[in-house]
Design a protein around this motif. Structure first.
Motif, short mmCIF file in Angstrom:
data_model
loop_
_atom_site.label_atom_id
_atom_site.label_comp_id
_atom_site.label_asym_id
_atom_site.label_seq_id
_atom_site.Cartn_x
_atom_site.Cartn_y
_atom_site.Cartn_z
N SER A 5 0.84 -1.19 0.00
CA SER A 5 0.00 0.00 0.00
C SER A 5 0.88 1.25 0.00
N TYR A 14 -0.74 -6.65 5.00
CA TYR A 14 0.34 -6.98 4.07
C TYR A 14 1.13 -8.21 4.53
N GLY A 37 -5.93 0.47 4.03
CA GLY A 37 -4.79 0.69 3.15
C GLY A 37 -4.81 -0.13 1.87
N SER A 39 -4.20 -3.45 1.10
CA SER A 39 -3.23 -4.49 0.76
C SER A 39 -3.88 -5.73 0.15
N TYR A 63 -8.39 7.84 -2.96
CA TYR A 63 -8.46 6.75 -3.94
C TYR A 63 -9.15 7.22 -5.23
N GLU A 147 4.48 2.66 -5.37
CA GLU A 147 3.27 2.07 -4.79
C GLU A 147 2.01 2.75 -5.34
N PHE A 151 -1.13 1.09 -7.55
CA PHE A 151 -2.55 1.32 -7.28
C PHE A 151 -3.27 1.81 -8.53
#
Length: 274
Positions: A5, A14, A37, A39, A63, A147, A151
């Motif tokens: 994440s 995670y 988060g 994961s 997000y 990261e 995403f």
């Protein structure tokens, strides 16, 4: 290689992904009422679509902004990471964030900055819904560019919504897989950490979560819930017909982060109808 994440997130899964993967079944859509988060969904290869919800509107805004205008959010946040790493800078960003005067992308960038610069990555609001975690005093907070890219590569398959767990789980039906990682029920003799909304996450919420998941299962969804091994929680899940499993996890057992011991998490499962 597993995808991390881009956020710091208390209780993130995670480190448990390999073990959890054996319990989370394949399906067309993965539904997470407590996405946090992220994961679990970030590392899913068993699902084609994702419904990701949380009651934290700032998390979902971040997000959503990264899904539609990632470059603007990345540019704004990187600028803050590069030039704003003092208590004065941090307090200025936090004050602007709490004043509710930022547009969507600016607020998303500020939330990412606060998450990576605040003490221990805590996400906490006061009764006036103002973010109130202090500066973390980190010398060079990591900017999670790779990261974030990971995403954004998945975001086109995702629907993000600000929603409580009841409304989210009500959308689950045949072929869906519901993964719930709620605030854990405190073990006997401990205070626990149940922050969820203004009233916390109560025992009544734990019952409501289990019952709503049972209803989703009756509509054809598979359900996987992680939680503590509190005896009354195990009894609740057993009464409702959940399959009970346990995962070994490593947790701090003192104020020193270096002092850790093995503990157990509960994994409660309802297998969907084929």
């Amino acid at each position: 290689m597993k995808q991390r994440s881009f956020l710091k997130w208390a209780g993130g899964k995670y480190s448990l992904l390999d073990a959890l993967n054996s319990y989370i079944p394949a399906g067309y859509r993965l539904i997470e009422p407590f996405v946090g988060g992220g994961s679990v969904f970030l590392n899913s290869s068993k699902h084609c679509a994702f419904l990701l919800a949380d009651i934290n509107a700032d998390l979902i805004n971040l997000y959503q902004m990264l899904a539609v205008i990632p470059e603007r959010v990345i540019t704004l946040s990187r600028r803050m990471f590069v030039s704003m790493n003092s208590a004065e800078d941090y307090n200025k960003v936090r004050a602007e964030f709490n004043a509710q005067l930022l547009d969507g992308a600016e607020r998303a960038a500020a939330f990412l900055y606060l998450n990576r610069h605040c003490f221990n990555g805590l996400i906490r609001y006061n009764l006036e819904n103002q973010f109130n975690v202090g500066w973390g005093k980190y010398s060079a907070p990591y900017f999670p560019a790779e990261e974030i890219r990971g995403f954004t590569r998945m975001a086109h398959n995702c629907v993000f919504m600000v929603s409580g767990f009841r409304r989210t789980i009500a959308l689950a039906g045949k072929g869906d897989v519901v993964f719930c990682d709620p605030p854990y029920e405190p073990l006997p003799g401990t205070a626990g950490f149940t922050s969820y909304a203004a009233g916390g996450f109560t025992w009544e919420d734990q019952i409501g979560l289990a019952e709503n998941c049972l209803a989703a299962h009756k509509r054809g969804a598979s359900v996987v819930i992680t939680n503590s091994t509190a005896p009354r929680l195990i009894e609740l899940y057993e009464q409702l017909g959940f399959e009970i499993n346990f995962l070994s996890v490593r947790r701090s057992v003192s104020s020193k982060g270096s002092t850790r011991d093995m503990a157990k998490d509960l994994v409660a499962i309802l297998k969907g109808k084929l």
